[in-house]
Design an enzyme around this catalytic site. Structure first.
Site, PDB file in Angstrom:
ATOM      1  CD  GLU A 160      -2.915  -1.284   2.229  1.00 53.14           C
ATOM      2  OE1 GLU A 160      -2.862  -0.430   3.131  1.00 53.14           O
ATOM      3  OE2 GLU A 160      -3.743  -2.201   2.217  1.00 53.14           O
ATOM      4  CG  ASP A 174      -5.743  -2.694   9.901  1.00 55.30           C
ATOM      5  OD1 ASP A 174      -6.189  -3.476  10.767  1.00 55.30           O
ATOM      6  OD2 ASP A 174      -5.866  -2.905   8.679  1.00 55.30           O
ATOM      7  CE  LYS A 179     -10.664  -3.297   3.742  1.00 54.79           C
ATOM      8  NZ  LYS A 179      -9.876  -4.427   4.306  1.00 54.79           N
ATOM      9  NE  ARG A 207      -9.839  -5.547   0.883  1.00 59.47           N
ATOM     10  CZ  ARG A 207     -10.520  -6.657   1.196  1.00 59.47           C
ATOM     11  NH1 ARG A 207     -11.764  -6.808   0.773  1.00 59.47           N
ATOM     12  NH2 ARG A 207      -9.980  -7.601   1.962  1.00 59.47           N
ATOM     13  CB  SER A 208      -3.396  -4.998   0.023  1.00 60.15           C
ATOM     14  OG  SER A 208      -4.016  -6.258  -0.049  1.00 60.15           O
TER      15      SER A 208
END
Length: 421
Positions: free
Chosen positions: A204, A241, A336, A365-366
């Site tokens: 990311e 996170d 998401k 999302r990654s």
């Protein structure tokens, strides 16, 4: 009447080089739009299911079957329909799939079409996507959570917690907030290099060096904020996170990087210690998705002090969110779209959260792409926050650049970072 004339899906690559679905919708007035579906690395067990081909091609990760489902089953049902009835279109796809987790057609097939239909409809009406989906009240620019140090499943290092983020909460507009965040990011790199740390990037865009423990990344971020000329806790705050489902084993939390095994109570005490020492305003997935008792312990101890975000816990699912509301766990939800699989269901979950005073955090999302749908979606739904990575890598900056564009286009745009916490 304008109607859907053609629907087509093909296989493209995401930011990790894995295949994903791109859906393209063409309307009878010539309007056309595409959407590319993202993919996660750390996924909740209750997420809608991506359909992958298996076999040797792309190491089993191909999505030709999902594309075929779009080009045949879904196209046959939706061609001829009005593109402006998003809920009806999404419901037809849900009925066509017929499973709880969208495993027949694939959530990646369904979401690609759902997003592309919304975008095509907006184009047809000559409206920006955020205005089409959000109407006249779409005015709030989200405060970004920028993931500047990566660990856990997002990086190949010894850090247990998955994301160390900064939030530019002390600014009056989005552009200034993003500028400050970028300056902190580049200052952090200089500090890491000066101390001999590797500055390779995680999925990311954050840095992913090895640290001696899970607290050291926070120390570096504080130094970077100060060296960049900003005040920690006033202008820029910190969010974590933990993605703790990734290190939850046999009812315990195994922090391998620190050689510790903790109970839920001990882990919550650890978070309380960190929050007392540093300007941490938000913790996501602080305990595991199946550890509802742990979530209650976490919420009772920290829920009136900081934001507690459920990601793997809620997976953008309104039924699971309703359970969380009834049990009094968490106070915010990560949003998401690919966890649930349609634009309409995502909007329903956001509305449920907002009615019950849960904050909403739109998220990437990654495994991402150049598609900036979530930037418009965050503004459309007045989500006060957005997670879309570090201010680096094209697929992350596509979202930030779109938000800058939106901010310039809205008269009376609101940036509410100072009022979030």
């Amino acid at each position: 009447m304008i109607f859907i004339e053609d629907i087509f899906a093909d296989e493209v690559l995401d930011s990790r080089g894995n295949p994903t679905v791109r859906a393209t919708v063409t309307l009878s007035d010539g309007s056309r739009a595409s959407a590319i579906v993202p993919s996660g690395a750390s996924t909740g067990v209750n997420e809608a299911l991506e359909l992958r081909d298996g076999g040797e091609r792309y190491l089993g990760k191909g999505v030709l079957k999902a594309c075929e489902n779009v080009n045949t089953l879904i196209a046959n049902e939706l061609i001829g329909m009005s593109p402006y009835d998003q809920a009806e279109i999404d419901n037809i796809m849900l009925e066509l799939d017929g499973t709880e987790n969208k495993s027949k057609l694939g959530a990646n097939a369904i979401l690609g079409v759902s997003m592309a239909v919304a975008r095509a409809a907006a184009n047809s009406l000559d409206l920006p996507l955020f205005r089409y989906l959000g109407g006249a009240n779409a005015l709030v620019l989200p405060t970004p959570m920028l993931n500047i140090i990566n660990g856990g499943a997002h990086a190949d290092n010894d850090v247990d917690l998955q994301e160390y983020m900064i939030m530019p909460t002390g600014f009056d507009d989005f552009a200034e907030a993003l500028r400050a965040s970028s300056e902190v990011y580049h200052t952090l790199k200089k500090l890491l290099v000066a101390d001999g740390h590797n500055t390779a990037l995680g999925d990311e865009g954050g840095f992913a060096p090895n640290f001696k423990n899970n607290e050291e990344p926070i120390e570096y971020i504080i130094k970077a904020i100060e060296k960049a000329g900003y005040k920690p806790g006033e202008e820029i705050t910190i969010a974590l996170d933990a993605a703790s489902s990734e290190f939850y084993k046999d009812g315990k939390y195994v922090l391998a990087g620190e050689n510790k095994t903790l109970s839920a109570e001990e882990l919550v005490d650890y978070y309380a210690y960190l929050c007392g020492k540093y300007p941490i305003v938000s913790i996501e997935d602080g305990v595991a998705e199946e550890d509802w008792e742990g979530w209650k312990i976490l919420t009772d101890k920290l829920g009136d002090k900081i934001q507690l975000v459920g990601d793997d816990l809620f997976v953008t699912n309104k039924k699971i969110l309703q359970k969380g509301i009834e049990l009094g766990v968490a106070n915010a939800i990560l949003i998401k779209p690919n966890q649930i699989g349609t634009v309409s269901e995502t909007m329903q979950t956001v509305r449920l959260a907002q009615r019950n005073n849960y904050k909403t955090v739109m998220s990437h999302r990654s495994g991402e792409s150049e598609d900036a749908f979530i930037a418009d979606f965050a503004v459309a739904l007045n989500c006060g926050e957005i997670k879309t990575g570090a201010p680096a890598r094209g697929e992350r900056n596509a979202k930030y650049n779109r938000l800058l564009e939106i901010a310039r286009s809205i008269a009376g745009a609101e940036y509410i970072g100072k009022d979030l916490f």
